[in-house]
Scaffold this motif. Structure first.
Motif, PDB file in Angstrom:
ATOM      1  N   UNK A  89       0.852  -1.188   0.000  1.00  0.00           N
ATOM      2  CA  UNK A  89       0.000   0.000   0.000  1.00  0.00           C
ATOM      3  C   UNK A  89       0.884   1.232   0.000  1.00  0.00           C
ATOM      4  N   UNK A  90       0.391   2.311  -0.606  1.00  0.00           N
ATOM      5  CA  UNK A  90       1.107   3.577  -0.666  1.00  0.00           C
ATOM      6  C   UNK A  90       0.251   4.684  -0.063  1.00  0.00           C
ATOM      7  N   UNK A  91       0.908   5.795   0.232  1.00  0.00           N
ATOM      8  CA  UNK A  91       0.150   6.965   0.683  1.00  0.00           C
ATOM      9  C   UNK A  91      -0.879   7.351  -0.368  1.00  0.00           C
ATOM     10  N   UNK A  92      -0.494   7.239  -1.645  1.00  0.00           N
ATOM     11  CA  UNK A  92      -1.422   7.575  -2.721  1.00  0.00           C
ATOM     12  C   UNK A  92      -2.686   6.740  -2.671  1.00  0.00           C
ATOM     13  N   UNK A  93      -2.547   5.444  -2.406  1.00  0.00           N
ATOM     14  CA  UNK A  93      -3.721   4.579  -2.314  1.00  0.00           C
ATOM     15  C   UNK A  93      -4.571   4.936  -1.095  1.00  0.00           C
ATOM     16  N   UNK A  94      -3.905   5.200   0.020  1.00  0.00           N
ATOM     17  CA  UNK A  94      -4.632   5.537   1.251  1.00  0.00           C
ATOM     18  C   UNK A  94      -5.447   6.812   1.053  1.00  0.00           C
ATOM     19  N   UNK A  95      -4.809   7.853   0.518  1.00  0.00           N
ATOM     20  CA  UNK A  95      -5.512   9.118   0.334  1.00  0.00           C
ATOM     21  C   UNK A  95      -6.589   9.013  -0.738  1.00  0.00           C
ATOM     22  N   UNK A 121      -7.091   4.084   8.216  1.00  0.00           N
ATOM     23  CA  UNK A 121      -7.021   3.408   6.920  1.00  0.00           C
ATOM     24  C   UNK A 121      -5.750   2.560   6.811  1.00  0.00           C
ATOM     25  N   UNK A 122      -4.649   3.067   7.347  1.00  0.00           N
ATOM     26  CA  UNK A 122      -3.397   2.295   7.336  1.00  0.00           C
ATOM     27  C   UNK A 122      -3.537   1.053   8.209  1.00  0.00           C
ATOM     28  N   UNK A 123      -4.112   1.218   9.384  1.00  0.00           N
ATOM     29  CA  UNK A 123      -4.302   0.072  10.280  1.00  0.00           C
ATOM     30  C   UNK A 123      -5.236  -0.962   9.648  1.00  0.00           C
ATOM     31  N   UNK A 124      -6.247  -0.483   8.952  1.00  0.00           N
ATOM     32  CA  UNK A 124      -7.170  -1.395   8.268  1.00  0.00           C
ATOM     33  C   UNK A 124      -6.425  -2.221   7.220  1.00  0.00           C
ATOM     34  N   UNK A 125      -5.494  -1.584   6.514  1.00  0.00           N
ATOM     35  CA  UNK A 125      -4.692  -2.314   5.530  1.00  0.00           C
ATOM     36  C   UNK A 125      -3.832  -3.365   6.212  1.00  0.00           C
ATOM     37  N   UNK A 126      -3.140  -2.974   7.273  1.00  0.00           N
ATOM     38  CA  UNK A 126      -2.218  -3.899   7.952  1.00  0.00           C
ATOM     39  C   UNK A 126      -2.948  -5.136   8.450  1.00  0.00           C
ATOM     40  N   UNK A 127      -4.165  -4.961   8.956  1.00  0.00           N
ATOM     41  CA  UNK A 127      -4.896  -6.061   9.591  1.00  0.00           C
ATOM     42  C   UNK A 127      -5.854  -6.756   8.637  1.00  0.00           C
ATOM     43  N   UNK A 152       2.379   6.734   8.845  1.00  0.00           N
ATOM     44  CA  UNK A 152       2.607   5.295   8.968  1.00  0.00           C
ATOM     45  C   UNK A 152       3.213   4.944  10.330  1.00  0.00           C
ATOM     46  N   UNK A 153       4.153   5.762  10.786  1.00  0.00           N
ATOM     47  CA  UNK A 153       4.738   5.512  12.105  1.00  0.00           C
ATOM     48  C   UNK A 153       3.693   5.677  13.197  1.00  0.00           C
ATOM     49  N   UNK A 154       2.835   6.665  13.040  1.00  0.00           N
ATOM     50  CA  UNK A 154       1.771   6.855  14.031  1.00  0.00           C
ATOM     51  C   UNK A 154       0.804   5.680  14.007  1.00  0.00           C
ATOM     52  N   UNK A 155       0.503   5.174  12.818  1.00  0.00           N
ATOM     53  CA  UNK A 155      -0.430   4.053  12.704  1.00  0.00           C
ATOM     54  C   UNK A 155       0.127   2.796  13.367  1.00  0.00           C
TER      55      UNK A 155
END
Length: 541
Positions: A89-95, A121-127, A152-155
């Motif tokens: 996943x990329x920032x572009x996909x997340x946004x 959204x990042x956490x949703x991707x990871x899990x 990403x670091x915050x997520x």
């Protein structure tokens, strides 16, 4: 219960987080665990599909047609777990996803913010998309301190809190430089990197230190003290002679044992015999062959990462070292430069986009055909071989590709529709460039009795594609009268997948990218056969 390992990097980029992730995955596999690896890329591009190979390197394509980071190639080669679209996943996909939801009104008028919407959204991707994996290893692209990586670091910080220490582990990879004039290893850059990570709320559980020189007891103790770690959790990562020695090197440093200690797991020591056998074959070959790769991006070898590894795998299968001469295709557009190919035992023309260098590729294909040198054309390399045959054997002097402009004899043309399973996919010349190619795994039927059918030992195959233009089936009959054989076609018989030249020692072009499926323990049959043909050629020279 699925456990999560988050791998971050500091000090400088290009330290080898991808290899570290892949090697750790291989070690955990060898201990009997089921693993899956993922890459979180902070850049704003939706995917690397439209990024320059000179900037980003290779675009790795998954079975399900995702254009992803080249590190996913390392993941697959080391673990043999097929990556999916859900593994990068990329920032572009997340946004893009968040903005689409905002436009639909899904947030019910709420102010959309980095926290919680982007981090959620990042956490949703990871899990997401997890079955029965024991470990999910997530590599965070970039370097700690990069502004684009902060969400990403915050997520992952939040995930660490939500999962708890019994289900999460943070690993940080840094550089410990050696100052030759002082004769000392310097730990200060690593200390600052860990301090930066701690300022974001993340305490690393394992510290992996890349260095030219071994870490002494004093350096380990200092790093453990200042970085708030057990001394055993400071792992040195020295350079090795082959990437396939990395799992053994990390195991001897205790990285997999430290992971098991963190999670309270008791497992037998991993059996690394297969890795040792691969390294032994690389270090003690029975011979050597030289392959000339005539490409467009040879000034950055990462643009052909999977290709280079697949050639090495072909060498492993034949117990020979494969030496690669990276040759810029443009030089062969000048008179006399084709002589650069005189001393190679095989010629490979890889994929690429755009007209630059294609006449040089055509010259290389003609040299291989005339001189009976083994030739392997991949994607664009196949198209250039067909154009060469059309011009010089089929009396089609204007043969060309519509990718490079209008032509009266479009032997290669833009695909506008094709079958994927039972569905028709369509594209137009006015459409976006990103994500609009024929991507991912597609089947092909092989001609019985053909050379490629004998190599595969099957009459139906599936290979990964990444291309927008295709050899024009309307020229098939005319080209086959010259001796060229269309030995592989799409199941509906419309799209040429493989051409070969019967009577030539080894001359083959494929529209797909077989290098994406080659593994050190399972070399791709086409690369195995090509290197074997090159070995036979070397004995004639």
């Amino acid at each position: 219960m699925t456990r999560f390992i988050f791998i971050t990097g500091g000090v400088v980029s290009s330290l080898g987080k991808g290899l570290a992730s892949a090697a750790l995955g291989a070690l955990l596999q060898a201990r009997g665990f089921k693993v899956r690896l993922r890459k979180l890329d902070p850049y704003l591009n939706v995917d690397p599909g439209t990024m320059s190979p000179f900037q980003h390197g290779e675009v790795y394509v998954t079975e399900d047609g995702a254009e992803t980071d080249l590190d996913l190639g390392h993941y697959e080669r080391f673990t043999r777990v097929a990556s999916r679209r859900s593994d990068n996943v990329t920032t572009g996909q997340i946004y893009s996803k968040i903005l689409a939801k905002e436009r639909r009104g899904d947030y019910l008028g709420a102010t959309v913010q980095v926290i919680p919407h982007v981090t959620d959204a990042i956490k949703e991707f990871v899990r997401g998309d997890i079955a029965d994996e024991d470990f999910i290893i997530c590599e965070i692209g970039g370097t700690v301190g990069d502004i684009e990586g902060l969400p990403f670091f915050e997520a992952i910080r939040q995930l660490g809190n939500e999962l708890g220490r019994d289900r999460s582990l943070f690993m940080h990879l840094t550089l410990v430089p050696y100052i030759s004039t002082a004769g000392e290893l310097k730990t200060k850059p690593t200390q600052h990197s860990v301090k930066e990570l701690q300022s974001l709320g993340i305490q690393p559980d394992i510290l992996v230190c890349r260095s030219e020189m071994p870490l002494g007891r004093d350096e380990r103790r200092k790093l453990a003290l200042f970085c708030n770690l057990r001394e055993q959790a400071v792992i040195q990562a020295l350079d090795v002679d082959t990437i396939y020695a990395v799992p053994r090197a990390y195991h001897e440093e205790g990285i997999d044992q430290e992971v098991c200690h963190h999670f309270g797991l008791e497992t037998p020591a991993p059996d690394l015999q297969r890795w040792d056998e691969v390294c032994n074959a690389i270090r003690n070959p029975d011979g050597e062959v030289t392959i000339g790769v005539v490409g467009k991006y040879t000034s950055l070898i990462d643009a052909y990462k999977s290709l280079a590894e697949a050639l090495a795998h072909g060498g492993l299968a034949n117990r020979v070292r494969v030496g690669v001469r990276w040759l810029d295709a443009e030089i062969f557009e000048k008179p006399g430069y084709v002589a650069e190919l005189e001393n190679v035992h095989g010629i490979l023309v890889p994929g690429g986009f755009g007209e630059r260098g294609t006449e040089g590729m055509i010259a290389a294909a003609q040299f291989a055909r005339d001189r009976k040198v083994p030739y392997f054309g991949i994607c664009l390399g196949m198209q250039m071989a067909v154009i060469e045959a059309a011009r010089h054997l089929a009396d089609l002097p204007a043969a060309g590709s519509t990718e490079f402009g209008p032509t009266d004899q479009p032997v290669v043309g833009l695909m506008t529709e094709w079958l994927r399973g039972n569905e028709v996919e369509r594209r137009s010349t006015e459409g976006d460039l990103g994500g609009t190619m024929r991507l991912g795994a597609y089947p092909a039927k092989l001609t019985p009795g053909s050379q490629v059918q004998e190599i595969y030992g099957a009459e139906r195959i599936s290979e990964r594609h990444r291309h927008r233009y295709e050899v024009n089936i309307n020229y098939k009959e005319r080209l086959e009268t010259t001796g060229l054989l269309f030995s592989g076609l799409s199941p509906d018989g419309v799209l040429p997948e493989i051409v070969e030249l019967p009577g030539h020692p080894w001359y083959m072009g494929v529209q797909f990218h077989p290098e994406l499926r080659s593994r050190p323990f399972e070399p791709h049959p086409l690369f195995t056969s090509f290197v074997r043909a090159a070995l036979e050629q070397s004995r004639l020279m």
